[in-house]
Scaffold this motif. Sequence first.
Motif, PDB file in Angstrom:
ATOM      1  N   GLN A  71       0.834  -1.196   0.000  1.00 13.12           N
ATOM      2  CA  GLN A  71       0.000   0.000   0.000  1.00 13.12           C
ATOM      3  C   GLN A  71       0.874   1.253   0.000  1.00 13.12           C
ATOM      4  OE1 GLN A  71      -3.432   0.187   0.143  1.00 13.12           O
ATOM      5  NE2 GLN A  71      -3.993  -1.948   0.477  1.00 13.12           N
ATOM      6  N   ALA A  72       0.240   2.415  -0.111  1.00 17.97           N
ATOM      7  CA  ALA A  72       0.966   3.682  -0.031  1.00 17.97           C
ATOM      8  C   ALA A  72       1.742   3.731   1.284  1.00 17.97           C
ATOM      9  CB  ALA A  72      -0.009   4.852  -0.116  1.00 17.97           C
ATOM     10  N   SER A  73       2.915   4.354   1.259  1.00 16.71           N
ATOM     11  CA  SER A  73       3.820   4.289   2.411  1.00 16.71           C
ATOM     12  C   SER A  73       3.221   4.877   3.682  1.00 16.71           C
ATOM     13  CB  SER A  73       5.140   4.989   2.073  1.00 16.71           C
ATOM     14  OG  SER A  73       4.922   6.338   1.714  1.00 16.71           O
ATOM     15  N   TRP A  74       2.322   5.855   3.567  1.00 17.01           N
ATOM     16  CA  TRP A  74       1.781   6.465   4.783  1.00 17.01           C
ATOM     17  C   TRP A  74       0.881   5.499   5.553  1.00 17.01           C
ATOM     18  CZ3 TRP A  74      -3.456   7.340   5.782  1.00 17.01           C
ATOM     19  CH2 TRP A  74      -4.333   7.215   4.695  1.00 17.01           C
ATOM     20  N   LEU A  75       0.308   4.520   4.846  1.00 12.81           N
ATOM     21  CA  LEU A  75      -0.569   3.558   5.508  1.00 12.81           C
ATOM     22  C   LEU A  75       0.195   2.587   6.406  1.00 12.81           C
ATOM     23  CD1 LEU A  75      -3.097   2.790   2.650  1.00 12.81           C
ATOM     24  CD2 LEU A  75      -3.626   3.775   4.886  1.00 12.81           C
ATOM     25  N   ARG A  76       1.520   2.591   6.299  1.00 11.04           N
ATOM     26  CA  ARG A  76       2.297   1.722   7.180  1.00 11.04           C
ATOM     27  C   ARG A  76       2.219   2.182   8.628  1.00 11.04           C
ATOM     28  NH1 ARG A  76       7.424   0.956   2.964  1.00 11.04           N
ATOM     29  NH2 ARG A  76       6.089   0.249   1.251  1.00 11.04           N
ATOM     30  N   GLY A  77       1.670   3.374   8.830  1.00 14.95           N
ATOM     31  CA  GLY A  77       1.412   3.827  10.191  1.00 14.95           C
ATOM     32  C   GLY A  77       0.377   2.962  10.898  1.00 14.95           C
ATOM     33  N   LEU A  78      -0.340   2.131  10.139  1.00 16.99           N
ATOM     34  CA  LEU A  78      -1.294   1.203  10.748  1.00 16.99           C
ATOM     35  C   LEU A  78      -0.586   0.058  11.471  1.00 16.99           C
ATOM     36  CD1 LEU A  78      -3.875   0.929   7.808  1.00 16.99           C
ATOM     37  CD2 LEU A  78      -4.132   2.244   9.927  1.00 16.99           C
ATOM     38  N   ILE A  79       0.703  -0.126  11.177  1.00 14.00           N
ATOM     39  CA  ILE A  79       1.471  -1.199  11.817  1.00 14.00           C
ATOM     40  C   ILE A  79       1.871  -0.751  13.221  1.00 14.00           C
ATOM     41  CG2 ILE A  79       3.558  -2.604  11.696  1.00 14.00           C
ATOM     42  CD1 ILE A  79       3.549  -2.164   8.664  1.00 14.00           C
ATOM     43  N   ARG A  80       1.511  -1.553  14.206  1.00 12.67           N
ATOM     44  CA  ARG A  80       1.821  -1.212  15.592  1.00 12.67           C
ATOM     45  C   ARG A  80       2.068  -2.493  16.381  1.00 12.67           C
ATOM     46  NH1 ARG A  80      -2.621   2.061  18.927  1.00 12.67           N
ATOM     47  NH2 ARG A  80      -3.703   0.080  18.609  1.00 12.67           N
ATOM     48  N   PRO A  81       3.122  -2.536  17.173  1.00  9.06           N
ATOM     49  CA  PRO A  81       3.384  -3.743  17.964  1.00  9.06           C
ATOM     50  C   PRO A  81       2.346  -3.922  19.066  1.00  9.06           C
ATOM     51  CG  PRO A  81       4.919  -1.994  18.553  1.00  9.06           C
ATOM     52  CD  PRO A  81       4.164  -1.507  17.355  1.00  9.06           C
ATOM     53  N   ALA A  82       2.167  -5.158  19.482  1.00 15.09           N
ATOM     54  CA  ALA A  82       1.247  -5.458  20.577  1.00 15.09           C
ATOM     55  C   ALA A  82       1.805  -4.889  21.879  1.00 15.09           C
ATOM     56  CB  ALA A  82       1.063  -6.971  20.690  1.00 15.09           C
ATOM     57  N   PRO A  83       0.950  -4.634  22.855  1.00 11.84           N
ATOM     58  CA  PRO A  83       1.435  -4.121  24.148  1.00 11.84           C
ATOM     59  C   PRO A  83       2.527  -5.026  24.726  1.00 11.84           C
ATOM     60  CG  PRO A  83      -0.951  -3.984  24.051  1.00 11.84           C
ATOM     61  CD  PRO A  83      -0.529  -4.750  22.839  1.00 11.84           C
ATOM     62  N   GLY A  84       3.611  -4.408  25.158  1.00  7.63           N
ATOM     63  CA  GLY A  84       4.710  -5.173  25.726  1.00  7.63           C
ATOM     64  C   GLY A  84       5.683  -5.717  24.699  1.00  7.63           C
ATOM     65  N   TYR A  85       5.416  -5.441  23.425  1.00  9.22           N
ATOM     66  CA  TYR A  85       6.269  -5.957  22.351  1.00  9.22           C
ATOM     67  C   TYR A  85       6.876  -4.804  21.542  1.00  9.22           C
ATOM     68  CZ  TYR A  85       5.020 -10.872  22.880  1.00  9.22           C
ATOM     69  OH  TYR A  85       4.889 -12.151  23.357  1.00  9.22           O
ATOM     70  N   GLY A  86       7.855  -5.163  20.769  1.00 12.48           N
ATOM     71  CA  GLY A  86       8.462  -4.211  19.857  1.00 12.48           C
ATOM     72  C   GLY A  86       8.672  -4.848  18.502  1.00 12.48           C
ATOM     73  N   LEU A  87       8.798  -4.017  17.490  1.00 12.60           N
ATOM     74  CA  LEU A  87       9.093  -4.466  16.134  1.00 12.60           C
ATOM     75  C   LEU A  87      10.448  -3.915  15.717  1.00 12.60           C
ATOM     76  CD1 LEU A  87       5.653  -3.689  14.419  1.00 12.60           C
ATOM     77  CD2 LEU A  87       6.463  -5.930  15.178  1.00 12.60           C
ATOM     78  N   ALA A  88      11.090  -4.613  14.820  1.00 10.29           N
ATOM     79  CA  ALA A  88      12.342  -4.129  14.236  1.00 10.29           C
ATOM     80  C   ALA A  88      12.301  -4.378  12.740  1.00 10.29           C
ATOM     81  CB  ALA A  88      13.544  -4.827  14.860  1.00 10.29           C
ATOM     82  N   TYR A  89      12.643  -3.345  11.995  1.00 11.13           N
ATOM     83  CA  TYR A  89      12.704  -3.440  10.539  1.00 11.13           C
ATOM     84  C   TYR A  89      14.173  -3.380  10.158  1.00 11.13           C
ATOM     85  CZ  TYR A  89      11.593  -2.382   5.628  1.00 11.13           C
ATOM     86  OH  TYR A  89      11.478  -2.415   4.258  1.00 11.13           O
ATOM     87  N   LEU A  90      14.688  -4.493   9.660  1.00  6.39           N
ATOM     88  CA  LEU A  90      16.102  -4.576   9.295  1.00  6.39           C
ATOM     89  C   LEU A  90      16.217  -4.738   7.785  1.00  6.39           C
ATOM     90  CD1 LEU A  90      15.646  -6.525  12.090  1.00  6.39           C
ATOM     91  CD2 LEU A  90      18.131  -6.373  12.014  1.00  6.39           C
ATOM     92  N   ASP A  91      16.900  -3.807   7.151  1.00  7.63           N
ATOM     93  CA  ASP A  91      17.078  -3.912   5.705  1.00  7.63           C
ATOM     94  C   ASP A  91      18.559  -3.820   5.353  1.00  7.63           C
ATOM     95  OD1 ASP A  91      16.956  -1.136   6.474  1.00  7.63           O
ATOM     96  OD2 ASP A  91      16.922  -0.632   4.348  1.00  7.63           O
ATOM     97  N   TRP A  92      18.945  -4.600   4.349  1.00  6.21           N
ATOM     98  CA  TRP A  92      20.335  -4.575   3.901  1.00  6.21           C
ATOM     99  C   TRP A  92      20.676  -3.203   3.341  1.00  6.21           C
ATOM    100  CZ3 TRP A  92      18.263  -9.686   2.805  1.00  6.21           C
ATOM    101  CH2 TRP A  92      18.970 -10.722   3.447  1.00  6.21           C
TER     102      TRP A  92
END
Length: 330
Positions: A71-92
Amino acid sequence: GALALDHDTFREMARSYPRVGPLGELRRSLAGLRLADLAVGRDGRNRCLLSAFRARTGRNQPSNSRFIFGQASWLRGLIRPAPGYGLAYLDWSQQEFGIAAALSGDPHMMAAYGSGDPYLEFAIQAGAVPASATRDTHPMMREQFKTCALAVQYGMGAESLGVRIGQPTSQARELLTLHHQTYRTFWQWSDASLDYAYLHGSLSTTFGWTMHVAPWANPRSIRNFPMQANGAEMLRLACCFATEGGIRVCAPVHDALLIEAPLGDLECAVATTRSAMERASCVVLDRFPLRAATSLIRSPDRYADPRGQRMWDTVWDILAELDGGVPRVH
């Protein structure tokens, strides 16, 4: 003579003229905003068919309407980790440049990648800037050489490159000449790969994924195949290594991995994933490691793509006006 209004054109033009970026995001959002098609389960997670190997290069090719990263890049704001969790985006970092350097065995290209900033190092190697140059002292020159290095991988000509960097065609042609002169070994390898593909009718990756080549095949696609296809091999291998290391991989995204972990374990998970990605690159590229950059999202924060942040803020400002004070979601 008609205007080119596709997403790729807007994305390319935004690099030279940032003011058209939000307009491109708006057009893409209006044309493809089909959130009803986004495959979200009752647990709030987006799952869809990744369509592995669907592209000729062996890359994944999930449906743009069903995959949040399509989707359009601004919609990635819908991505959110669950309470107590974190996300990491690792790109080469500069993956395709690194793959080209390793496969071709070009010593200058490999040294440029090893410098940590291959685009600035390219400018230094070409004699366009002094050896003491930095991102801060020569930002415009770095950007031009970066655009040239990326354009070469897609077979872009001088005229198109000139438009992208906002300079005359003659200057773009000079940049391309500098690339040929600086990375002679790479160009010998690229020419040899092209000749082999036309002569034998195929070209393969390190692990044997093969593209069959017709006599009328586009030479630009053939030249770019080793970088894209070996990048796909690398991503699959990194997913395997990370999963075997106990990492919860949420999604592979072209040249990146999105992972999740409890907040207390997030840093450790990032280190394990980065090691898996480096190991995968060493396997595919015969012990030539590619580094990975990391972005962390800790609950309750949301994923934020800089390219879409302005649109995200605008949407929430409009919603606030319509609903009499909806707080902006950060």
